[in-house]
Write a protein that holds these residues in place. Structure first.
Motif, mmCIF file in Angstrom:
data_model
loop_
_atom_site.group_PDB
_atom_site.id
_atom_site.type_symbol
_atom_site.label_atom_id
_atom_site.label_comp_id
_atom_site.label_asym_id
_atom_site.label_seq_id
_atom_site.Cartn_x
_atom_site.Cartn_y
_atom_site.Cartn_z
ATOM 1 N N GLN A 114 0.871 -1.172 0.100
ATOM 2 C CA GLN A 114 -0.009 -0.065 -0.045
ATOM 3 C C GLN A 114 0.711 1.395 0.087
ATOM 4 O OE1 GLN A 114 -2.166 0.120 3.477
ATOM 5 N NE2 GLN A 114 -0.747 1.248 4.575
ATOM 6 N N ALA A 115 0.206 2.386 -0.346
ATOM 7 C CA ALA A 115 0.695 3.609 -0.255
ATOM 8 C C ALA A 115 -0.135 4.699 0.275
ATOM 9 C CB ALA A 115 1.471 4.246 -1.386
ATOM 10 N N PHE A 116 0.201 5.433 0.868
ATOM 11 C CA PHE A 116 -0.424 6.633 1.408
ATOM 12 C C PHE A 116 -0.283 7.474 0.416
ATOM 13 C CE2 PHE A 116 1.149 4.869 5.576
ATOM 14 C CZ PHE A 116 -0.112 4.542 6.134
ATOM 15 N N VAL A 117 -1.591 8.281 0.280
ATOM 16 C CA VAL A 117 -1.397 9.217 -0.916
ATOM 17 C C VAL A 117 -1.743 10.692 -0.108
ATOM 18 C CG1 VAL A 117 -2.916 10.034 -3.031
ATOM 19 C CG2 VAL A 117 -2.611 7.716 -2.556
ATOM 20 N N PRO A 150 -7.274 18.564 -8.185
ATOM 21 C CA PRO A 150 -7.560 18.634 -9.671
ATOM 22 C C PRO A 150 -8.583 19.125 -10.253
ATOM 23 C CG PRO A 150 -8.043 16.479 -9.087
ATOM 24 C CD PRO A 150 -7.773 16.962 -7.699
ATOM 25 N N PHE A 151 -9.766 19.323 -9.574
ATOM 26 C CA PHE A 151 -11.013 19.914 -9.579
ATOM 27 C C PHE A 151 -11.832 20.328 -8.404
ATOM 28 C CE2 PHE A 151 -10.209 16.938 -13.314
ATOM 29 C CZ PHE A 151 -10.004 18.066 -14.000
ATOM 30 N N ALA A 152 -12.433 21.198 -8.235
ATOM 31 C CA ALA A 152 -13.097 21.648 -7.163
ATOM 32 C C ALA A 152 -13.909 20.527 -6.539
ATOM 33 C CB ALA A 152 -13.877 22.930 -7.251
ATOM 34 N N GLY A 153 -13.852 20.494 -5.348
ATOM 35 C CA GLY A 153 -15.044 19.428 -4.899
ATOM 36 C C GLY A 153 -14.358 17.935 -4.896
ATOM 37 N N VAL A 154 -13.456 17.729 -5.238
ATOM 38 C CA VAL A 154 -12.900 16.342 -5.146
ATOM 39 C C VAL A 154 -12.136 15.812 -4.027
ATOM 40 C CG1 VAL A 154 -11.183 14.664 -6.565
ATOM 41 C CG2 VAL A 154 -12.625 16.217 -7.836
ATOM 42 N N ALA A 155 -12.555 14.937 -3.187
ATOM 43 C CA ALA A 155 -12.040 14.754 -1.884
ATOM 44 C C ALA A 155 -10.785 14.002 -2.048
ATOM 45 C CB ALA A 155 -13.124 13.977 -1.050
ATOM 46 N N PRO A 156 -9.932 13.965 -1.132
ATOM 47 C CA PRO A 156 -8.445 13.046 -1.308
ATOM 48 C C PRO A 156 -8.939 11.529 -1.474
ATOM 49 C CG PRO A 156 -8.505 14.761 0.469
ATOM 50 C CD PRO A 156 -9.898 14.819 0.071
ATOM 51 N N GLU A 157 -10.065 11.306 -0.801
ATOM 52 C CA GLU A 157 -10.405 9.749 -1.007
ATOM 53 C C GLU A 157 -10.611 9.139 -2.351
ATOM 54 O OE1 GLU A 157 -10.597 11.032 3.093
ATOM 55 O OE2 GLU A 157 -11.587 11.917 1.333
ATOM 56 N N GLU A 158 -11.449 10.186 -2.812
ATOM 57 C CA GLU A 158 -11.669 9.908 -4.375
ATOM 58 C C GLU A 158 -10.479 10.034 -5.275
ATOM 59 O OE1 GLU A 158 -15.488 12.439 -6.037
ATOM 60 O OE2 GLU A 158 -15.090 13.687 -4.159
ATOM 61 N N ILE A 159 -9.678 10.863 -4.940
ATOM 62 C CA ILE A 159 -8.348 10.863 -5.773
ATOM 63 C C ILE A 159 -7.780 9.560 -5.619
ATOM 64 C CG2 ILE A 159 -5.979 11.759 -6.053
ATOM 65 C CD1 ILE A 159 -7.416 14.685 -5.077
ATOM 66 N N ALA A 160 -7.520 9.077 -4.200
ATOM 67 C CA ALA A 160 -6.699 7.666 -4.240
ATOM 68 C C ALA A 160 -7.612 6.705 -4.668
ATOM 69 C CB ALA A 160 -6.832 7.578 -2.646
ATOM 70 N N VAL A 218 -3.993 4.643 -0.175
ATOM 71 C CA VAL A 218 -4.844 5.147 1.074
ATOM 72 C C VAL A 218 -4.670 6.467 1.128
ATOM 73 C CG1 VAL A 218 -5.196 4.830 3.632
ATOM 74 C CG2 VAL A 218 -4.508 2.934 2.198
ATOM 75 N N ALA A 219 -5.705 7.404 1.106
ATOM 76 C CA ALA A 219 -5.738 8.853 1.371
ATOM 77 C C ALA A 219 -5.477 9.172 2.784
ATOM 78 C CB ALA A 219 -7.164 9.500 0.874
ATOM 79 N N ARG A 220 -4.509 10.116 2.862
ATOM 80 C CA ARG A 220 -4.002 10.666 4.180
ATOM 81 C C ARG A 220 -3.525 12.251 3.798
ATOM 82 N NH1 ARG A 220 1.200 8.159 7.023
ATOM 83 N NH2 ARG A 220 2.392 9.202 5.504
ATOM 84 N N GLU A 221 -4.101 12.969 4.689
ATOM 85 C CA GLU A 221 -3.918 14.300 4.733
ATOM 86 C C GLU A 221 -2.404 14.716 4.827
ATOM 87 O OE1 GLU A 221 -5.993 16.994 3.905
ATOM 88 O OE2 GLU A 221 -7.467 15.386 3.744
ATOM 89 N N PHE A 230 -9.756 11.395 -15.768
ATOM 90 C CA PHE A 230 -8.723 11.543 -14.547
ATOM 91 C C PHE A 230 -8.168 10.270 -14.321
ATOM 92 C CE2 PHE A 230 -8.074 11.369 -10.016
ATOM 93 C CZ PHE A 230 -6.800 12.546 -10.044
ATOM 94 N N ALA A 231 -8.719 9.056 -13.959
ATOM 95 C CA ALA A 231 -7.908 8.072 -13.557
ATOM 96 C C ALA A 231 -7.100 7.774 -14.782
ATOM 97 C CB ALA A 231 -9.035 6.784 -13.498
ATOM 98 N N HIS A 232 -7.585 7.671 -15.861
ATOM 99 C CA HIS A 232 -6.848 7.471 -17.123
ATOM 100 C C HIS A 232 -5.478 8.138 -17.315
ATOM 101 C CE1 HIS A 232 -5.579 6.053 -21.216
ATOM 102 N NE2 HIS A 232 -5.462 7.494 -21.350
ATOM 103 N N VAL A 233 -5.578 9.640 -17.273
ATOM 104 C CA VAL A 233 -4.282 10.280 -17.461
ATOM 105 C C VAL A 233 -3.402 10.016 -16.060
ATOM 106 C CG1 VAL A 233 -5.385 11.958 -18.891
ATOM 107 C CG2 VAL A 233 -5.356 12.422 -16.154
ATOM 108 N N MET A 234 -3.897 9.904 -14.816
ATOM 109 C CA MET A 234 -3.031 9.415 -13.622
ATOM 110 C C MET A 234 -2.454 8.217 -13.899
ATOM 111 S SD MET A 234 -2.904 12.015 -11.759
ATOM 112 C CE MET A 234 -2.387 11.505 -10.314
#
Length: 170
Positions: A46-49, A55-65, A81-84, A157-161
Motif C-alpha cells: 500500500q501507499a499513503f496518498v 485537480p478539480f473543485a469538490g474532489v475529496a482526497p479519498e476520491e483521488i486515491a 490510502v488517502a492521508r492528509e 482523470f483515472a486514465h491520465v493518472m
C-alpha cells in the motif's frame, strides 16, 4: 544521483501528439532520484496518498486515491490510502501536488509537513507533480499536464493518472 529519463518521455509525448491539435496530456520531468521503487512498491502492499490541492473543485482526497492504479506488471491488491499532508511521513507515500503555484519540485514535496501552495482548480485541465517517497526520501518524481481532462470525467482523470504512474514506475 539524479537521472533524466528524457527519451521515454519524448517518445510518450510524440505518441500522444500524433494527429492531435492539443495533446490530452503531457508527462515531463520524470526523474529517478533513488533506485528501488519497484521493489519498494512490491513489498509495501500500500501507499499513503497525500494530495496537496485538488485537480478539480469538490474532489475529496479519498476520491483521488480511489482513482489511482498501478500498471498491470505489478501485483494486484495494492492499495492507495488517502492521508492528509502533515508531519507523519512514514512508509511509502505518493505525494500529489495539484496545480502547483511554482515549478514542479518533487524533492520539496516529499519533505512537506503542511499543505503546499496551489492554484485554484479549473473546470477543465489540471497539472500535477507526483512523487513516490519512502518516508521523507524522494524516490521518483514526474510532472503531468492534462489540459483537456474535465472535472466531470472521473474515468478521464483515472486514465491520465494511470499513465503518469506508469511513466514514473517504469
Amino acid at each position: 544521483m539524479l537521472r533524466r529519463i528524457s527519451a521515454a518521455v519524448a517518445a510518450l509525448a510524440a505518441a500522444l501528439l500524433g494527429g492531435c491539435d492539443q495533446a490530452p496530456f503531457v508527462i515531463s520531468r520524470v526523474d529517478v532520484i533513488h533506485q528501488g521503487l519497484s521493489s519498494t512498491i512490491r513489498s509495501a502492499g500500500q501507499a499513503f496518498v497525500e494530495s496537496h490541492g485538488r485537480p478539480f473543485a469538490g474532489v475529496a482526497p479519498e476520491e483521488i486515491a480511489a482513482r489511482l492504479s498501478l500498471p498491470a506488471s505489478y501485483p494486484t491488491g495494492f492499495r492507495f490510502v488517502a492521508r492528509e499532508p502533515g508531519p507523519a511521513r512514514d512508509g511509502l507515500r505518493l505525494v500529489l501536488h495539484f496545480n502547483p503555484e511554482g515549478p514542479p519540485n518533487g524533492i520539496a514535496d516529499c519533505d512537506r509537513v503542511a499543505e503546499a501552495r496551489t492554484l485554484a482548480p479549473a473546470l477543465t485541465g489540471f497539472r500535477v507533480t507526483a512523487t513516490w517517497c519512502q518516508g521523507s526520501r524522494p524516490l521518483v518524481t514526474g510532472f503531468l499536464e492534462a489540459p483537456r481532462t474535465e472535472a466531470d470525467d472521473p474515468a478521464g482523470f483515472a486514465h491520465v493518472m494511470a499513465q503518469l504512474i506508469r511513466a514514473i514506475t517504469a
